[in-house]
Write an enzyme that holds these catalytic residues in place. Structure first.
Site, PDB file in Angstrom:
ATOM      1  N   CYS A 137      -4.909   2.541  -3.477  1.00  0.00           N
ATOM      2  CA  CYS A 137      -3.459   3.063  -2.934  1.00  0.00           C
ATOM      3  C   CYS A 137      -2.664   2.090  -3.049  1.00  0.00           C
ATOM      4  O   CYS A 137      -1.739   1.744  -2.158  1.00  0.00           O
ATOM      5  CB  CYS A 137      -3.667   3.327  -1.442  1.00  0.00           C
ATOM      6  N   ASP A 139       3.332  -3.880   8.052  1.00  0.00           N
ATOM      7  CA  ASP A 139       2.072  -3.112   7.926  1.00  0.00           C
ATOM      8  C   ASP A 139       0.960  -4.193   8.197  1.00  0.00           C
ATOM      9  O   ASP A 139       0.668  -5.109   7.400  1.00  0.00           O
ATOM     10  CB  ASP A 139       2.210  -2.659   6.355  1.00  0.00           C
ATOM     11  N   HIS A 150       0.839  -1.256   0.009  1.00  0.00           N
ATOM     12  CA  HIS A 150       0.062   0.015   0.011  1.00  0.00           C
ATOM     13  C   HIS A 150       0.923   1.216  -0.047  1.00  0.00           C
ATOM     14  O   HIS A 150       1.979   1.169   0.572  1.00  0.00           O
ATOM     15  CB  HIS A 150      -0.843  -0.059   1.324  1.00  0.00           C
ATOM     16  N   LYS A 181     -10.429  -0.136  10.911  1.00  0.00           N
ATOM     17  CA  LYS A 181     -10.422  -1.455   9.865  1.00  0.00           C
ATOM     18  C   LYS A 181     -10.843  -2.476  10.615  1.00  0.00           C
ATOM     19  O   LYS A 181     -11.223  -3.632  10.242  1.00  0.00           O
ATOM     20  CB  LYS A 181      -9.373  -1.653   9.037  1.00  0.00           C
ATOM     21  N   GLN A 234      -4.367  -4.790   7.351  1.00  0.00           N
ATOM     22  CA  GLN A 234      -5.323  -5.739   6.769  1.00  0.00           C
ATOM     23  C   GLN A 234      -5.154  -6.962   7.785  1.00  0.00           C
ATOM     24  O   GLN A 234      -6.139  -7.877   7.790  1.00  0.00           O
ATOM     25  CB  GLN A 234      -5.035  -6.141   5.442  1.00  0.00           C
TER      26      GLN A 234
HETATM   27  C1  LIG Z   1      -2.491  -2.718   3.576  1.00  0.00           C
HETATM   28  C2  LIG Z   1      -2.566  -1.176   3.878  1.00  0.00           C
HETATM   29  N1  LIG Z   1      -1.706  -0.506   4.728  1.00  0.00           N
HETATM   30  C3  LIG Z   1      -2.161   0.876   5.096  1.00  0.00           C
HETATM   31  C4  LIG Z   1      -3.245   1.235   5.128  1.00  0.00           C
HETATM   32  C5  LIG Z   1      -3.647   2.623   5.457  1.00  0.00           C
HETATM   33  O1  LIG Z   1      -4.488   2.677   6.487  1.00  0.00           O
HETATM   34  P1  LIG Z   1      -4.933   4.033   6.994  1.00  0.00           P
HETATM   35  O2  LIG Z   1      -5.700   4.498   5.779  1.00  0.00           O
HETATM   36  O3  LIG Z   1      -5.985   3.581   7.963  1.00  0.00           O
HETATM   37  O4  LIG Z   1      -3.876   4.858   7.491  1.00  0.00           O
HETATM   38  C6  LIG Z   1      -4.310   0.450   4.402  1.00  0.00           C
HETATM   39  C7  LIG Z   1      -5.708   1.117   4.317  1.00  0.00           C
HETATM   40  O5  LIG Z   1      -6.367   0.767   3.247  1.00  0.00           O
HETATM   41  C8  LIG Z   1      -3.993  -0.959   3.838  1.00  0.00           C
HETATM   42  O6  LIG Z   1      -4.955  -1.529   3.342  1.00  0.00           O
END
Ligand SMILES: Cc1ncc(COP(=O)(O)O)c(C=O)c1O
Length: 417
Positions: A375, A202, A125, A228, A205
């Site tokens: 993203c 990260d 992401h 999430k 998910q």
């Molecule tokens: C794999 C992953 N990393 C990071 C993020 C970023 O999360 P946030 O928008 O809550 O900062 C997301 C959001 O969709 C994501 O799916």
């Protein structure tokens, strides 16, 4: 059709929004990768805090301030326990996974020297890519990007070859928000630690959908978002090993993050940082958000994360089977075919339709999905998906009946009804 691992009927009663009628149809919410819906327990915890306990934390001797401080501190313990951290010292509350990953990059910024290497993957992401690109540019380090194989799993051989004495950081997603691929973080961490590289994960998910234990995975950082995983927006967490947090300097400076600051009129100042994790939580934090986050974690812990994973696996198997049997001529899906090796995410394209048209059509039938690059633009470009993809993603309150409706609506779309 009965969902055996979770009592979904009962769970659904906790989510008032699932009664919404959208475009004349009962809402089917398949955009859980973007954000989850919130149970009444979380909504009430936030409401109750504002109605009964609201005060600033760590600043007053009065009863309300004491109560708010205790609730906010305990919220750290609850979330820390959920991911297997030692305690609140290792868990910083922060706005979201993005901010947590930025903080991880700030904490590590002095460790990265010219010529060092930062290893990421093509499935990241943007939140786990941009902070590292930026850090590498600033410190004259190099970014190495690990590819995926044709089955949408990570190329572990390439990863093993890429990690060497120059590797300072391995920053990797635990679960891809597009492919659903679950990466073997434990194994990656072992390889990275052989070269004394830091492992940043990260977990945006993975933490909401599968059991995650930082001790078992042996990782140095884990970033995730409350919204999430049934919690409110504006609150997330960064897990980081205590020795790293003790050594590094905080990024944000201000109230509540020092034990003392003394300045002479000559301009000579002395600062003593506050205890962990408060050293990294400057200013008035999202107190109600933290309390709501903990309530969300309690809810998930009651269900059991193994059960959450199994439920999503079951939904995913069912959806993929129906797609393969009835839509494979017109529908491409992206991600591992084995449901036990991926999260409840189906990214797809329908022949002759751009993903936004598909999403709008589904919305007209009350079904919420996401369309675009999610993203993860480099991944889409790598896969040759220049218009992006559509994505349906599941959570604890979704059912096979909802998948049936989804499939029927897609079939009608391609049949031109
Ligand atoms: C794999 C992953 N990393 C990071 C993020 C970023 O999360 P946030 O928008 O809550 O900062 C997301 C959001 O969709 C994501 O799916």
């Amino acid at each position: 059709m009965i969902n055996i691992v979770l009592d979904v009927e009962d769970i659904r009663k906790d989510f008032p929004i699932l009664n919404r009628i959208i475009n004349g149809k009962k809402l089917i919410y398949f955009d859980n990768t973007a954000t989850s819906q919130k149970p009444i327990q979380v909504i009430n915890a936030i409401r109750d805090f504002y109605m009964n306990n609201n005060a600033n934390i760590h600043r007053g001797l009065h009863t309300l301030s004491q109560e708010a401080s205790e609730m906010y501190e305990e919220a750290h313990d609850v979330v820390a326990r959920f991911i297997g951290a030692m305690g609140r010292e290792e868990l910083i509350f922060i706005r979201n996974a993005s901010e947590a990953l930025n903080l991880a990059a700030m904490i590590l910024s002095d460790e990265v020297k010219p010529g060092d290497e930062i290893v990421v993957t093509i499935m990241e992401h943007h939140s786990n890519l941009l902070p590292w690109i930026f850090l590498a540019r600033k410190n004259n380090a190099k970014i190495k990007i690990i590819n995926i194989k044709s089955d949408y799993t990570l190329d572990y051989d390439a990863l093993e070859k890429a990690i060497n004495d120059k590797t300072k950081i391995v920053a990797i997603t635990h679960m891809s928000n597009v492919l659903g691929t679950i990466n073997d973080v434990k194994m990656i961490s072992k390889i990275a630690h052989n070269y004394n590289a830091y492992v940043v994960v990260d977990g945006a998910q993975s933490v909401p959908h599968i059991p995650v234990n930082v001790r078992d995975l042996d990782i140095d950082f884990l970033a995730f978002s409350g919204h999430k995983m049934l919690g409110p927006t504006g609150i997330g967490a960064l897990y980081c090993r205590e020795d790293i947090l003790n050594k590094a300097n905080p990024f944000l400076l201000g109230g509540d993050m020092i034990k003392s600051v003394s300045c002479k009129i000559t301009g000579e100042c002395n600062i003593i940082w506050n205890d962990l994790p408060w050293k990294y939580e400057a200013g008035t934090p999202n107190i109600a958000g933290g309390i709501g986050f903990a309530e969300a974690v309690r809810y998930l812990a009651r269900l059991g994360m193994e059960n959450v994973k199994k439920h999503e696996e079951e939904l995913l198997s069912y959806a993929l089977k129906r797609i393969n049997e009835e839509l494979s001529d017109v529908m491409d899906t992206y991600g591992p075919s084995d449901p036990s090796r991926k999260g409840g995410i189906i990214s797809f394209n329908i022949k002759d339709y751009d993903p936004h048209t598909v999403a709008m059509h589904l919305d007209s039938e009350g079904i919420a999905i996401r369309s675009g690059f999610h993203c993860a633009q480099p991944l889409h470009e790598h896969l040759g998906l220049m218009d992006g993809s559509a994505r349906a993603s599941f959570y604890i309150y979704n059912t096979k009946e909802e998948i049936d409706v989804f499939i029927e609506v897609l079939k009608k779309l391609v049949e031109g009804d």
